[in-house]
Scaffold this motif. Structure first.
Motif, short mmCIF file in Angstrom:
data_model
loop_
_atom_site.label_atom_id
_atom_site.label_comp_id
_atom_site.label_asym_id
_atom_site.label_seq_id
_atom_site.Cartn_x
_atom_site.Cartn_y
_atom_site.Cartn_z
N GLY A 1 80.08 70.42 36.63
CA GLY A 1 80.09 69.03 36.16
C GLY A 1 78.98 68.24 36.81
N VAL A 2 78.31 67.44 36.02
CA VAL A 2 77.20 66.62 36.49
C VAL A 2 77.61 65.15 36.54
CG1 VAL A 2 74.87 65.83 35.91
CG2 VAL A 2 75.49 68.24 35.60
N SER A 3 78.21 64.67 35.47
CA SER A 3 78.56 63.27 35.39
C SER A 3 79.58 63.08 34.28
CB SER A 3 77.31 62.43 35.09
OG SER A 3 77.63 61.06 34.99
N SER A 4 80.26 61.92 34.33
CA SER A 4 81.17 61.59 33.26
C SER A 4 81.29 60.07 33.18
CB SER A 4 82.55 62.21 33.50
OG SER A 4 83.39 62.05 32.37
N ILE A 5 81.60 59.59 31.98
CA ILE A 5 81.80 58.17 31.79
C ILE A 5 83.03 57.93 30.94
CG2 ILE A 5 80.21 58.15 29.80
CD1 ILE A 5 79.46 55.24 30.63
N ASN A 6 83.87 57.00 31.40
CA ASN A 6 84.98 56.52 30.60
C ASN A 6 84.42 55.40 29.74
OD1 ASN A 6 87.19 54.98 29.63
ND2 ASN A 6 88.49 55.78 31.24
N VAL A 7 84.23 55.67 28.47
CA VAL A 7 83.58 54.71 27.59
C VAL A 7 84.40 53.42 27.49
CG1 VAL A 7 82.93 54.31 25.19
CG2 VAL A 7 82.32 56.46 26.32
N GLY A 8 85.69 53.52 27.57
CA GLY A 8 86.55 52.35 27.44
C GLY A 8 86.40 51.34 28.56
N ASP A 9 86.37 51.80 29.80
CA ASP A 9 86.29 50.85 30.91
C ASP A 9 84.99 50.95 31.70
OD1 ASP A 9 88.57 52.68 33.16
OD2 ASP A 9 86.48 53.05 32.62
N GLY A 10 84.11 51.85 31.29
CA GLY A 10 82.80 51.94 31.92
C GLY A 10 82.75 52.68 33.24
N SER A 11 83.85 53.23 33.68
CA SER A 11 83.84 53.98 34.94
C SER A 11 82.93 55.19 34.83
CB SER A 11 85.25 54.45 35.29
OG SER A 11 86.14 53.36 35.41
N THR A 12 82.17 55.42 35.89
CA THR A 12 81.25 56.55 35.90
C THR A 12 81.49 57.42 37.12
OG1 THR A 12 79.58 55.21 37.01
CG2 THR A 12 79.46 55.32 34.62
N TYR A 13 81.17 58.68 36.99
CA TYR A 13 81.41 59.67 38.04
C TYR A 13 80.21 60.60 38.09
CZ TYR A 13 85.99 57.79 37.09
OH TYR A 13 87.04 56.93 36.88
N TYR A 14 79.88 61.04 39.32
CA TYR A 14 78.69 61.87 39.50
C TYR A 14 78.96 62.96 40.53
CZ TYR A 14 76.40 57.86 37.33
OH TYR A 14 76.05 56.86 36.46
N SER A 15 78.30 64.07 40.33
CA SER A 15 78.31 65.09 41.37
C SER A 15 77.37 64.64 42.49
CB SER A 15 77.86 66.43 40.81
OG SER A 15 76.48 66.39 40.50
N GLU A 16 77.58 65.22 43.66
CA GLU A 16 76.72 64.87 44.79
C GLU A 16 75.26 65.28 44.52
OE1 GLU A 16 79.24 62.67 46.74
OE2 GLU A 16 77.26 63.12 47.56
#
Length: 131
Positions: A47-62
């Motif tokens: 996994g590299v990244s992800s975004i919750n399109v509804g609330d804009g939350s984003t997540y990233y790998s180190e």
């Protein structure tokens, strides 16, 4: 079915940039997440990244935090992965994936990097970074 359309890969030199796009046609509303994954030769998909399109939350790998911002364009129904300061170790096939179950979205912060949690996948796009 949701048929994701990923594009934007290519060949770039170390330090360069690319922008990957993942279009999400045919889905009404914004209660979904789009994840980006990559798989290098001989390695497992990560996994590299992800975004919750509804609330804009984003997540990233180190490995990519601070270099690969993820964003969403609601008009184009497209998620972008802006890849900056690219390194040879970023070379891989990149995939986007879609997940919309309520259970998944509520737990996205702890599930975003788990590929089996996503329901639909786009075709991969090759990113090659030369040294």
């Amino acid at each position: 079915d949701v048929q994701l359309q990923a594009s934007g890969g290519g060949l770039v030199q170390t330090g360069g940039s690319l922008r990957l796009s993942c279009r999400v046609p045919g889905f009404t509303g914004d209660d979904y997440a789009v994840g980006w994954f990559r798989q290098a030769p001989g390695k497992e998909r990560e996994g590299v990244s992800s975004i919750n399109v509804g609330d804009g939350s984003t997540y990233y790998s180190e490995a990519v935090k601070g270099r690969f911002p993820v964003s969403h364009d609601s008009v184009k129904n497209t998620v972008f992965l802006q890849m900056n300061s690219l390194k040879p170790e970023d070379t891989a096939i990149y995939y986007c994936a879609f997940g919309a179950s309520t259970w998944f979205l509520l737990r996205l912060s702890s599930k975003w990097w788990k590929d089996h949690e996503y329901e639909y996948w786009g075709q991969g796009t090759q990113v090659t970074v030369s040294s």
